[in-house]
Design an enzyme around this catalytic site. Structure first.
Site, short mmCIF file in Angstrom:
data_model
loop_
_atom_site.label_atom_id
_atom_site.label_comp_id
_atom_site.label_asym_id
_atom_site.label_seq_id
_atom_site.Cartn_x
_atom_site.Cartn_y
_atom_site.Cartn_z
N CYS A 316 2.23 -1.76 6.08
CA CYS A 316 2.31 -1.88 4.62
C CYS A 316 1.60 -3.40 4.07
O CYS A 316 1.82 -4.21 4.34
CB CYS A 316 3.77 -1.96 4.15
SG CYS A 316 4.76 -0.72 4.52
N ARG A 412 1.68 9.18 -3.25
CA ARG A 412 2.88 8.41 -2.81
C ARG A 412 2.51 6.95 -3.60
O ARG A 412 3.62 6.40 -3.89
CB ARG A 412 2.80 8.14 -1.21
CG ARG A 412 4.02 7.41 -0.95
CD ARG A 412 4.12 7.35 0.44
NE ARG A 412 5.52 6.99 0.89
CZ ARG A 412 5.70 5.96 1.24
NH1 ARG A 412 4.91 4.91 1.37
NH2 ARG A 412 7.22 5.32 1.62
P1 XMP Z 1 7.18 0.70 10.41
O1 XMP Z 1 7.65 -0.54 10.11
O2 XMP Z 1 8.42 1.68 11.08
O3 XMP Z 1 7.26 1.36 8.89
O4 XMP Z 1 5.74 1.11 11.08
C1 XMP Z 1 7.04 2.65 8.47
C2 XMP Z 1 7.44 2.88 6.99
O5 XMP Z 1 6.35 2.12 6.23
C3 XMP Z 1 6.02 2.84 5.03
N1 XMP Z 1 4.68 3.23 4.82
C4 XMP Z 1 3.84 2.45 4.09
N2 XMP Z 1 4.20 1.43 3.28
N3 XMP Z 1 1.90 1.00 2.86
C5 XMP Z 1 3.12 0.77 2.57
O6 XMP Z 1 3.46 -0.09 1.80
C6 XMP Z 1 1.62 2.02 3.53
O7 XMP Z 1 0.39 2.46 3.83
C7 XMP Z 1 2.60 3.13 4.35
N4 XMP Z 1 2.76 3.80 5.11
C8 XMP Z 1 4.08 3.91 5.58
C9 XMP Z 1 6.91 4.11 4.92
O8 XMP Z 1 8.34 3.98 4.09
C10 XMP Z 1 7.27 4.32 6.56
O9 XMP Z 1 8.42 5.19 6.84
#
Ligand code: XMP
Length: 497
Positions: A316, A412
């Site tokens: 993120c 999203r």
């Molecule tokens: P982890 O830390 O488990 O996080 O890899 C997965 C979660 O990150 C969110 N997610 C995003 N958040 N930009 C964001 O700000 C993105 O591109 C993105 N893609 C996923 C999402 O909540 C996921 O479950």
């Protein structure tokens, strides 16, 4: 000694999991007495508190089937047309095997021109019409195809004729028993239809049996009332998502997750009401939220679960790009404290990179953890393994990365149809981790040991101990964090004598 949570989290700081540490409490039960059973949402119960993220490099059929088979759940992403997403859900629910091959069909007069056509499977099935709902005539093994000099030859000329299938309702143990006796390399599983037709939905190889047979066993699988695996589906909050929702419900989705990075919006509140109105029996999870105010609005609108996290995920960039978000430990504690008053379970989403983070998230009030990077790179994650710098890796990308948004996931991150796409995530790769069927049981055993150290024999007991102030925490200084990790070692290489 230490601080109660109410004091620690009300000082104006935003804490991540690594910032805080629990002080150990009193142990009067063995590790195996710890129960991790929990709820994903008001009506969806799980044996383990693990949920796979709705991301296109994390959850498709294979991950959803694997997560359900070990007592968790997978949320199938929606960065694909509605009919494809429904197909992924149907596939995960069509059998009882903890993984799913991409099944490809050909007609006898077709040729196989490239090895890529086999997808993940060791064979391609040949049916009368070359489609899934048609009589199976046999199969082409990849190893046989590889030996062909002329790849344009029709499959009917070299396929192995066979119409043997096992029922899709067979458990992994049933199929393993069959393969053990039969000594075949693999066996297809087929679902029967009322009109007499059948459809091959998966296959199991003798290698799978050998591989999975040695994995540690977890508790009960997550099954819905019709005996199929529990599978969740993500959906957006645009007008077109109402049509998608219909497809997902028809495919048998057991819970829907409204997927927005900032969930406290008029769009989401309208969508919650729409789902509740149309499908009162279907649990709907709202989010993402990180504050009590956001949570309260969605609870009032009728959500059955809340997803917590903004910018805490490993891929993120939201906090840097938009200047909003919250440290994940604070976010989970704050939202869970409010949600508990209404009996709404909380999913701690993102930022999990070790079993200690799982213990922290669950003790701070979450009922489940949602994981992306922790599960990406596993054999059940979509995509193929590649070699980079001598390491075996799989791609893992944020759904807000330009690459993913180009495929459609911009909903999203954009409430409207902005012409300029701003990335809120990145693309990367994670190392091969093997199967989730193997490493999740280890992570759960480690989490149980954490709960035992805290004197909590269940999630509820951990929540009660935290809220009553019995459990104490402290903030770790930078040096304390270094001390808490591996430090002060030089690498040790075994000498060959
Ligand atoms: P982890 O830390 O488990 O996080 O890899 C997965 C979660 O990150 C969110 N997610 C995003 N958040 N930009 C964001 O700000 C993105 O591109 C993105 N893609 C996923 C999402 O909540 C996921 O479950």
């Amino acid at each position: 000694d230490g601080f109660p949570a109410t004091r620690l989290f009300n000082q104006g700081y935003s804490y991540t999991y690594d910032d805080v540490i629990f002080l150990p409490h009193y142990i009067d039960f063995p590790t195996d007495a710890v129960s991790l059973s929990t709820k994903l949402s008001r009506r969806v119960a799980l044996a383990i508190p693990c949920v796979s993220s709705p991301m296109d490099t994390v959850t498709e059929s294979s991950m959803a089937a694997a997560m359900a088979s070990i007592g968790g759940i997978g949320i199938v992403h929606y960065n694909t047309p509605a009919s494809d997403q429904a197909g992924l859900i149907r596939r995960a629910k069509s059998h009882k095997i903890p993984f799913s091959y991409d099944i490809v069909f050909k007609s006898p007069s077709d040729s196989i021109l490239s090895a890529d056509e086999f997808c993940s499977a060791p064979c391609i099935f040949v049916t009368e019409l070359g489609s899934e709902r048609s009589k199976c005539l046999g199969f082409v093994k990849k190893s046989d195809w590889e030996k062909l000099d002329d790849k344009e030859v029709r499959v009917s000329e070299y396929m192995t004729k066979s119409s043997i299938t096992l029922p899709a309702s067979y458990s992994f143990e049933d199929v393993a028993g069959y393969l053990g006796k039969d000594k075949s390399e693999f066996v297809p599983l087929a679902r029967d239809y009322e009109d007499g037709g059948e459809e091959i939905v998966n296959l199991v190889t003798s290698e799978d049996v050998e591989r999975i047979g040695g994995f540690p066993k977890l508790g009960l699988p997550s099954l819905s009332s019709d005996g199929t695996f529990l599978v969740g589906a993500a959906v957006g909050t645009r007008e077109s998502d109402k049509e998608r929702l219909e497809h997902l419900v028809k495919a048998g989705a057991n819970v829907v997750v409204l997927d927005s990075s900032q969930g406290n919006s008029i769009y989401q509140i309208e969508m919650i009401k729409h789902v509740k109105n149309l499908y009162p029996e279907l649990d709907v999870i709202g989010g993402n939220v990180v504050t009590a105010y956001q949570a309260q609005n969605l609870i009032q609108a009728g959500v059955d679960g809340l997803r917590v996290g903004m910018g805490s995920g490993s891929i993120c960039t939201t906090q840097e790009v938009c200047a909003v978000g919250r440290g994940q430990a604070t976010a989970v504690y704050k939202v869970a404290s409010i949600a508990a008053e209404s009996g709404v379970p909380v999913i701690a989403d993102g930022g999990i990179s070790n079993s200690g983070h799982i213990v922290k998230a669950l003790t701070l009030g979450a009922s489940t953890v949602m994981m992306g990077s922790f599960l990406a790179g596993s054999s059940e994650a979509p995509g193929i393994y590649e070699y980079q710098g001598g390491r075996r890796v799989k791609k893992y990308r944020g759904m807000g990365s330009l690459e993913a948004m180009t495929k459609g996931s911009d909903a999203r991150y954009l409430g409207d149809k902005s012409k300029l796409k701003i990335a809120q995530g990145v693309v990367g790769a994670v190392a091969d981790k093997g199967s989730v069927l193997k490493f999740i049981p280890y992570a759960m055993q480690a989490a149980k040991q954490g709960f035992q150290d805290l004197g909590a024999s269940s999630l509820q007991s951990a929540h009660d101990l935290l809220r009553s102030g019995v459990l104490r925490l402290e903030v770790r200084t930078g040096a304390a964090q270094v001390e808490g990790g591996v430090h002060g070692l030089v690498s040790y290489e075994k000498k060959a004598f």
